[in-house]
Design a protein around this motif. Sequence first.
Motif, PDB file in Angstrom:
ATOM      1  N   LEU A 127       0.818  -1.209   0.000  1.00  0.00           N
ATOM      2  CA  LEU A 127       0.000   0.000   0.000  1.00  0.00           C
ATOM      3  C   LEU A 127       0.854   1.262   0.000  1.00  0.00           C
ATOM      4  O   LEU A 127       0.475   2.274  -0.591  1.00  0.00           O
ATOM      5  N   HIS A 128       2.006   1.210   0.675  1.00  0.00           N
ATOM      6  CA  HIS A 128       2.835   2.397   0.850  1.00  0.00           C
ATOM      7  C   HIS A 128       4.041   2.419  -0.086  1.00  0.00           C
ATOM      8  O   HIS A 128       5.007   3.139   0.163  1.00  0.00           O
ATOM      9  N   ASP A 129       3.961   1.658  -1.160  1.00  0.00           N
ATOM     10  CA  ASP A 129       5.075   1.606  -2.120  1.00  0.00           C
ATOM     11  C   ASP A 129       5.231   2.966  -2.793  1.00  0.00           C
ATOM     12  O   ASP A 129       4.421   3.354  -3.638  1.00  0.00           O
ATOM     13  N   ILE A 130       6.270   3.704  -2.440  1.00  0.00           N
ATOM     14  CA  ILE A 130       6.463   5.056  -2.957  1.00  0.00           C
ATOM     15  C   ILE A 130       6.758   5.044  -4.450  1.00  0.00           C
ATOM     16  O   ILE A 130       6.388   5.967  -5.178  1.00  0.00           O
ATOM     17  N   ARG A 131       7.383   3.982  -4.943  1.00  0.00           N
ATOM     18  CA  ARG A 131       7.694   3.921  -6.370  1.00  0.00           C
ATOM     19  C   ARG A 131       6.420   3.861  -7.207  1.00  0.00           C
ATOM     20  O   ARG A 131       6.311   4.544  -8.232  1.00  0.00           O
ATOM     21  N   GLU A 156      13.996  -6.512  12.149  1.00  0.00           N
ATOM     22  CA  GLU A 156      13.825  -6.826  10.728  1.00  0.00           C
ATOM     23  C   GLU A 156      12.796  -5.906  10.084  1.00  0.00           C
ATOM     24  O   GLU A 156      13.005  -5.387   8.979  1.00  0.00           O
ATOM     25  N   LEU A 157      11.695  -5.687  10.784  1.00  0.00           N
ATOM     26  CA  LEU A 157      10.662  -4.785  10.265  1.00  0.00           C
ATOM     27  C   LEU A 157      11.195  -3.362  10.182  1.00  0.00           C
ATOM     28  O   LEU A 157      10.949  -2.660   9.197  1.00  0.00           O
ATOM     29  N   LEU A 158      11.927  -2.933  11.188  1.00  0.00           N
ATOM     30  CA  LEU A 158      12.505  -1.588  11.182  1.00  0.00           C
ATOM     31  C   LEU A 158      13.431  -1.417   9.990  1.00  0.00           C
ATOM     32  O   LEU A 158      13.443  -0.363   9.345  1.00  0.00           O
ATOM     33  N   GLY A 159      14.202  -2.448   9.680  1.00  0.00           N
ATOM     34  CA  GLY A 159      15.098  -2.375   8.522  1.00  0.00           C
ATOM     35  C   GLY A 159      14.332  -2.190   7.225  1.00  0.00           C
ATOM     36  O   GLY A 159      14.747  -1.409   6.359  1.00  0.00           O
ATOM     37  N   ARG A 160      13.216  -2.891   7.075  1.00  0.00           N
ATOM     38  CA  ARG A 160      12.402  -2.728   5.866  1.00  0.00           C
ATOM     39  C   ARG A 160      11.804  -1.326   5.772  1.00  0.00           C
ATOM     40  O   ARG A 160      11.788  -0.714   4.696  1.00  0.00           O
ATOM     41  N   ILE A 161      11.326  -0.820   6.909  1.00  0.00           N
ATOM     42  CA  ILE A 161      10.759   0.525   6.917  1.00  0.00           C
ATOM     43  C   ILE A 161      11.833   1.558   6.583  1.00  0.00           C
ATOM     44  O   ILE A 161      11.600   2.477   5.790  1.00  0.00           O
ATOM     45  N   ASN A 162      13.012   1.406   7.156  1.00  0.00           N
ATOM     46  CA  ASN A 162      14.095   2.344   6.870  1.00  0.00           C
ATOM     47  C   ASN A 162      14.484   2.314   5.403  1.00  0.00           C
ATOM     48  O   ASN A 162      14.801   3.355   4.810  1.00  0.00           O
ATOM     49  N   GLY A 163      14.446   1.128   4.805  1.00  0.00           N
ATOM     50  CA  GLY A 163      14.742   1.028   3.378  1.00  0.00           C
ATOM     51  C   GLY A 163      13.716   1.777   2.537  1.00  0.00           C
ATOM     52  O   GLY A 163      14.061   2.479   1.582  1.00  0.00           O
ATOM     53  N   GLU A 164      12.443   1.643   2.897  1.00  0.00           N
ATOM     54  CA  GLU A 164      11.381   2.358   2.191  1.00  0.00           C
ATOM     55  C   GLU A 164      11.506   3.864   2.413  1.00  0.00           C
ATOM     56  O   GLU A 164      11.292   4.656   1.488  1.00  0.00           O
ATOM     57  N   GLU A 165      11.889   4.270   3.612  1.00  0.00           N
ATOM     58  CA  GLU A 165      12.057   5.697   3.910  1.00  0.00           C
ATOM     59  C   GLU A 165      13.206   6.289   3.101  1.00  0.00           C
ATOM     60  O   GLU A 165      13.126   7.442   2.650  1.00  0.00           O
ATOM     61  N   ARG A 166      14.270   5.526   2.911  1.00  0.00           N
ATOM     62  CA  ARG A 166      15.391   6.019   2.094  1.00  0.00           C
ATOM     63  C   ARG A 166      14.950   6.259   0.658  1.00  0.00           C
ATOM     64  O   ARG A 166      15.380   7.224   0.014  1.00  0.00           O
ATOM     65  N   GLU A 167      14.079   5.382   0.154  1.00  0.00           N
ATOM     66  CA  GLU A 167      13.565   5.573  -1.204  1.00  0.00           C
ATOM     67  C   GLU A 167      12.674   6.815  -1.263  1.00  0.00           C
ATOM     68  O   GLU A 167      12.707   7.573  -2.242  1.00  0.00           O
ATOM     69  N   ARG A 168      11.897   7.050  -0.217  1.00  0.00           N
ATOM     70  CA  ARG A 168      11.086   8.270  -0.156  1.00  0.00           C
ATOM     71  C   ARG A 168      11.981   9.502  -0.130  1.00  0.00           C
ATOM     72  O   ARG A 168      11.697  10.505  -0.797  1.00  0.00           O
ATOM     73  N   GLN A 169      13.043   9.438   0.655  1.00  0.00           N
ATOM     74  CA  GLN A 169      13.979  10.556   0.706  1.00  0.00           C
ATOM     75  C   GLN A 169      14.562  10.847  -0.670  1.00  0.00           C
ATOM     76  O   GLN A 169      14.700  12.012  -1.068  1.00  0.00           O
ATOM     77  N   ARG A 170      14.900   9.798  -1.389  1.00  0.00           N
ATOM     78  CA  ARG A 170      15.477   9.969  -2.726  1.00  0.00           C
ATOM     79  C   ARG A 170      14.474  10.627  -3.669  1.00  0.00           C
ATOM     80  O   ARG A 170      14.808  11.593  -4.372  1.00  0.00           O
ATOM     81  N   ILE A 171      13.243  10.102  -3.686  1.00  0.00           N
ATOM     82  CA  ILE A 171      12.233  10.620  -4.609  1.00  0.00           C
ATOM     83  C   ILE A 171      11.809  12.033  -4.228  1.00  0.00           C
ATOM     84  O   ILE A 171      11.779  12.945  -5.060  1.00  0.00           O
ATOM     85  N   PHE A 172      11.491  12.243  -2.960  1.00  0.00           N
ATOM     86  CA  PHE A 172      11.068  13.579  -2.530  1.00  0.00           C
ATOM     87  C   PHE A 172      12.213  14.575  -2.646  1.00  0.00           C
ATOM     88  O   PHE A 172      12.005  15.735  -3.028  1.00  0.00           O
ATOM     89  N   GLY A 173      13.422  14.130  -2.304  1.00  0.00           N
ATOM     90  CA  GLY A 173      14.578  15.020  -2.437  1.00  0.00           C
ATOM     91  C   GLY A 173      14.755  15.484  -3.871  1.00  0.00           C
ATOM     92  O   GLY A 173      15.010  16.669  -4.131  1.00  0.00           O
ATOM     93  N   GLY A 174      14.579  14.554  -4.816  1.00  0.00           N
ATOM     94  CA  GLY A 174      14.692  14.921  -6.226  1.00  0.00           C
ATOM     95  C   GLY A 174      13.635  15.925  -6.639  1.00  0.00           C
ATOM     96  O   GLY A 174      13.903  16.870  -7.397  1.00  0.00           O
TER      97      GLY A 174
END
Length: 222
Positions: free
Chosen positions: A101-105, A150-168
């Motif tokens: 549901l929260h897939d930023i891509r 493990e869940l925190l790691g997945r969330i952090n990975g998704e947040e990094r992708e959000r940072q990349r997209i929003f930063g751009g």
Amino acid sequence: MVTCHESVAGKCWEIKSVVNISTSKDETIVGSKFKSGKSVKRPGAQLWIDTAWEILGEGSVFNVTIQRLSSEIGVSRNTFYYHFSDRNELYDRLIDHWFDLHDIRKAYEKAQLRSCTPDDILFSIFVNIVQMVDSGQSAAIRLWAHSNGELLGRINGEERERQRIFGGLFEELGLSKTEARNWANIYISLHAAEYIRFGNLSLKQRIKNARLLHDAILSQIV
């Protein structure tokens, strides 16, 4: 799932009517809450997942127990093990659904297809989040991650992708890379906190509030 397009304050964005994890046609429905007139012996796996998702919306994974699920559905708890080896397997399905549901891509790609400006794309994604989060599942997942590495790691990975997209997108609005990254983090925080702050309001009012928050940020940088 029905899609419609609307306009708020002259901006373009997309709303989707969303249902929880839907039960396929050949799933078995049982129990007083789900009866369709004929009695059956065993619910399909999807019904367990849908019911667990609804309970997770109360705000805590600890509410999602096999006893609670079997009571809600109206069957013996032993029926659960026809579909899942244990509760953790069910939890994994809930987590996967939340990430889908929260897939930023996906949200970003859909917003790009509308050929909108960076401003419009940012708000389109924000509205998508508001529409998707209509109960307490996100709060429950994020709180759960505090004690689940493990869940925190997945969330952090998704947040990094959000940072990349929003930063751009913020860079396209004229900010330096450092400034864009900082504003991207603020924007992400708005998304994460929106339901906790405004979840008691109607969807229409939540979207209006999202517009006000979005415009307040953009007024500082444009």
